[in-house]
Design a protein around this motif. Sequence first.
Motif, PDB file in Angstrom:
ATOM      1  N   TRP A   1      -9.159  -4.875   3.653  1.00  0.00           N
ATOM      2  CA  TRP A   1      -8.310  -6.068   3.502  1.00  0.00           C
ATOM      3  C   TRP A   1      -7.751  -6.062   2.082  1.00  0.00           C
ATOM      4  N   VAL A   2      -6.434  -5.906   1.972  1.00  0.00           N
ATOM      5  CA  VAL A   2      -5.789  -5.586   0.697  1.00  0.00           C
ATOM      6  C   VAL A   2      -4.774  -6.668   0.307  1.00  0.00           C
ATOM      7  N   ARG A   3      -4.744  -6.983  -1.003  1.00  0.00           N
ATOM      8  CA  ARG A   3      -3.796  -7.977  -1.521  1.00  0.00           C
ATOM      9  C   ARG A   3      -2.368  -7.419  -1.515  1.00  0.00           C
ATOM     10  N   THR A   4      -1.609  -7.766  -0.455  1.00  0.00           N
ATOM     11  CA  THR A   4      -0.194  -7.389  -0.329  1.00  0.00           C
ATOM     12  C   THR A   4       0.503  -8.562   0.348  1.00  0.00           C
ATOM     13  N   ASP A   5       1.809  -8.412   0.609  1.00  0.00           N
ATOM     14  CA  ASP A   5       2.499  -9.468   1.355  1.00  0.00           C
ATOM     15  C   ASP A   5       1.830  -9.664   2.715  1.00  0.00           C
TER      16      ASP A   5
ATOM     17  N   ALA B   1      -7.218 -11.540  -0.242  1.00  0.00           N
ATOM     18  CA  ALA B   1      -7.871 -10.272   0.117  1.00  0.00           C
ATOM     19  C   ALA B   1      -8.664  -9.720  -1.069  1.00  0.00           C
ATOM     20  N   PRO B   2      -9.830  -9.122  -0.806  1.00  0.00           N
ATOM     21  CA  PRO B   2     -10.685  -8.651  -1.904  1.00  0.00           C
ATOM     22  C   PRO B   2     -10.226  -7.332  -2.542  1.00  0.00           C
ATOM     23  N   ARG B   3      -9.416  -6.548  -1.849  1.00  0.00           N
ATOM     24  CA  ARG B   3      -9.089  -5.212  -2.373  1.00  0.00           C
ATOM     25  C   ARG B   3      -7.721  -5.161  -3.050  1.00  0.00           C
ATOM     26  N   SER B   4      -7.627  -4.346  -4.090  1.00  0.00           N
ATOM     27  CA  SER B   4      -6.346  -4.067  -4.753  1.00  0.00           C
ATOM     28  C   SER B   4      -5.597  -2.998  -3.946  1.00  0.00           C
ATOM     29  N   VAL B   5      -4.311  -2.821  -4.242  1.00  0.00           N
ATOM     30  CA  VAL B   5      -3.572  -1.752  -3.558  1.00  0.00           C
ATOM     31  C   VAL B   5      -4.140  -0.376  -3.925  1.00  0.00           C
ATOM     32  N   GLN B   6      -4.678  -0.265  -5.137  1.00  0.00           N
ATOM     33  CA  GLN B   6      -5.280   1.021  -5.540  1.00  0.00           C
ATOM     34  C   GLN B   6      -6.460   1.339  -4.631  1.00  0.00           C
ATOM     35  N   GLN B   7      -7.307   0.336  -4.373  1.00  0.00           N
ATOM     36  CA  GLN B   7      -8.457   0.549  -3.472  1.00  0.00           C
ATOM     37  C   GLN B   7      -7.972   0.834  -2.049  1.00  0.00           C
ATOM     38  N   GLY B   8      -6.942   0.118  -1.619  1.00  0.00           N
ATOM     39  CA  GLY B   8      -6.403   0.326  -0.263  1.00  0.00           C
ATOM     40  C   GLY B   8      -5.820   1.717  -0.082  1.00  0.00           C
ATOM     41  N   ALA B   9      -5.277   2.263  -1.158  1.00  0.00           N
ATOM     42  CA  ALA B   9      -4.628   3.582  -1.074  1.00  0.00           C
ATOM     43  C   ALA B   9      -5.627   4.733  -1.110  1.00  0.00           C
ATOM     44  N   ASP B  10      -6.857   4.475  -1.563  1.00  0.00           N
ATOM     45  CA  ASP B  10      -7.791   5.568  -1.895  1.00  0.00           C
ATOM     46  C   ASP B  10      -8.010   6.558  -0.743  1.00  0.00           C
ATOM     47  N   THR B  11      -8.419   6.084   0.428  1.00  0.00           N
ATOM     48  CA  THR B  11      -8.744   7.017   1.523  1.00  0.00           C
ATOM     49  C   THR B  11      -7.492   7.729   2.027  1.00  0.00           C
ATOM     50  N   ILE B  12      -6.368   7.034   1.970  1.00  0.00           N
ATOM     51  CA  ILE B  12      -5.103   7.631   2.426  1.00  0.00           C
ATOM     52  C   ILE B  12      -4.742   8.823   1.528  1.00  0.00           C
TER      53      ILE B  12
ATOM     54  N   ILE C   1       0.832  -1.207   0.000  1.00  0.00           N
ATOM     55  CA  ILE C   1       0.000   0.000   0.000  1.00  0.00           C
ATOM     56  C   ILE C   1       0.870   1.261   0.000  1.00  0.00           C
ATOM     57  N   GLY C   2       1.968   1.241   0.747  1.00  0.00           N
ATOM     58  CA  GLY C   2       2.848   2.417   0.826  1.00  0.00           C
ATOM     59  C   GLY C   2       3.417   2.795  -0.528  1.00  0.00           C
ATOM     60  N   ARG C   3       3.831   1.788  -1.308  1.00  0.00           N
ATOM     61  CA  ARG C   3       4.365   2.050  -2.651  1.00  0.00           C
ATOM     62  C   ARG C   3       3.285   2.679  -3.526  1.00  0.00           C
ATOM     63  N   GLU C   4       2.084   2.141  -3.459  1.00  0.00           N
ATOM     64  CA  GLU C   4       0.975   2.665  -4.279  1.00  0.00           C
ATOM     65  C   GLU C   4       0.625   4.104  -3.867  1.00  0.00           C
ATOM     66  N   VAL C   5       0.613   4.379  -2.571  1.00  0.00           N
ATOM     67  CA  VAL C   5       0.329   5.737  -2.094  1.00  0.00           C
ATOM     68  C   VAL C   5       1.388   6.701  -2.633  1.00  0.00           C
ATOM     69  N   ALA C   6       2.650   6.289  -2.578  1.00  0.00           N
ATOM     70  CA  ALA C   6       3.737   7.149  -3.080  1.00  0.00           C
ATOM     71  C   ALA C   6       3.536   7.441  -4.573  1.00  0.00           C
ATOM     72  N   LEU C   7       3.211   6.412  -5.357  1.00  0.00           N
ATOM     73  CA  LEU C   7       2.988   6.607  -6.802  1.00  0.00           C
ATOM     74  C   LEU C   7       1.823   7.562  -7.059  1.00  0.00           C
ATOM     75  N   GLN C   8       0.727   7.366  -6.321  1.00  0.00           N
ATOM     76  CA  GLN C   8      -0.462   8.209  -6.553  1.00  0.00           C
ATOM     77  C   GLN C   8      -0.217   9.656  -6.135  1.00  0.00           C
ATOM     78  N   LEU C   9       0.508   9.866  -5.033  1.00  0.00           N
ATOM     79  CA  LEU C   9       0.776  11.242  -4.605  1.00  0.00           C
ATOM     80  C   LEU C   9       1.657  11.958  -5.628  1.00  0.00           C
ATOM     81  N   ALA C  10       2.590  11.224  -6.228  1.00  0.00           N
ATOM     82  CA  ALA C  10       3.446  11.834  -7.256  1.00  0.00           C
ATOM     83  C   ALA C  10       2.609  12.272  -8.456  1.00  0.00           C
TER      84      ALA C  10
END
Length: 230
Positions: free
Chosen positions: A185-189, A195-206, A13-22
């Motif tokens: 619940w997000v698909r990560t390590d 888990a039903p959610r993608s990292v994109q979905q997990g990152a959304d509220t953040i 999730i952290g990697r995805e958040v970093a990409l989206q913020l950029a």
Amino acid sequence: MKTALVTGASKGIGREVALQLAVKGFQVFVCARNTDAGTETARAILSRGGKAAFLEMDVANPGVVSEAARNLAKHTDHLDVLINNAAIKLDGDAEMLAMSEAVFQETLQTNTMGPWRVCKAFSALLARSKAPRIINVSSGGGQLADGAGGWAPAYCISKTALNAVTSQLAVAMPNAAINSVCPGWVRTDMGGNEAPRSVQQGADTIVWLASEAPQSLTGKFLRDRQIIPW
Ligand SMILES: NC(=O)c1ccc[n+]([C@@H]2O[C@H](COP(=O)([O-])OP(=O)(O)OC[C@H]3O[C@@H](n4cnc5c(N)ncnc54)[C@H](OP(=O)(O)O)[C@@H]3O)[C@@H](O)[C@H]2O)c1
């Protein structure tokens, strides 16, 4: 330029958040203890035309966190957004009485004291932002509103306590918007393949809290952009 720092941005999730913020125009400071993977996240942002730099930081190590804050102050005069995402889940389904001292201590050291320690170390840079925001990535596992779930107790207790850290920080830093988020619940390590959610979905509220949510929203626990009890 707006600046954001994301801990544990080497994967998940952290990697995805970093990409989206950029993509949203933030200069992103990618923090990780794993240098190779953290550098790769920063490179991925740069290759897409964004601005990023890697900052090595183990959030469980007080000396390393202080040093990282001193290093960052050489590269920016302010920090607009801090995302405390790094966390560990060491206990499986071991129940409370079977949990070891070492697992309990290491979990609290990383998941609860880590975000507090990082806030403290970077507070001077955050204070120079016009509208500072801190997002602590928590978990529904920390909710006690309907009683404890009983799984991974060290992890869940660390997230209950993280929500309390958020609440106290919101009082201590009234000019900042400081909230906790459950990503679902997000698909990560950590979350696993089921888990039903993608990292994109997990990152959304953040990412929403980091960029679009009202600055007046503070001291809360959210999932799917809604305040939830804890
Ligand atoms: N996935 C889910 O279903 C789920 C559900 C609820 C909440 N969450 C929360 O969401 C956040 C991200 O989880 P995730 O699923 O993306 O987990 P993940 O894939 O296991 O990634 C965790 C990240 O935290 C880093 N990290 C761990 N300990 C660290 C330390 N001491 N210092 C610096 N970085 C450290 C890891 O870096 P290394 O590569 O160095 O280990 C990694 O980058 C966590 O706060 C987690 O509790 C996740």
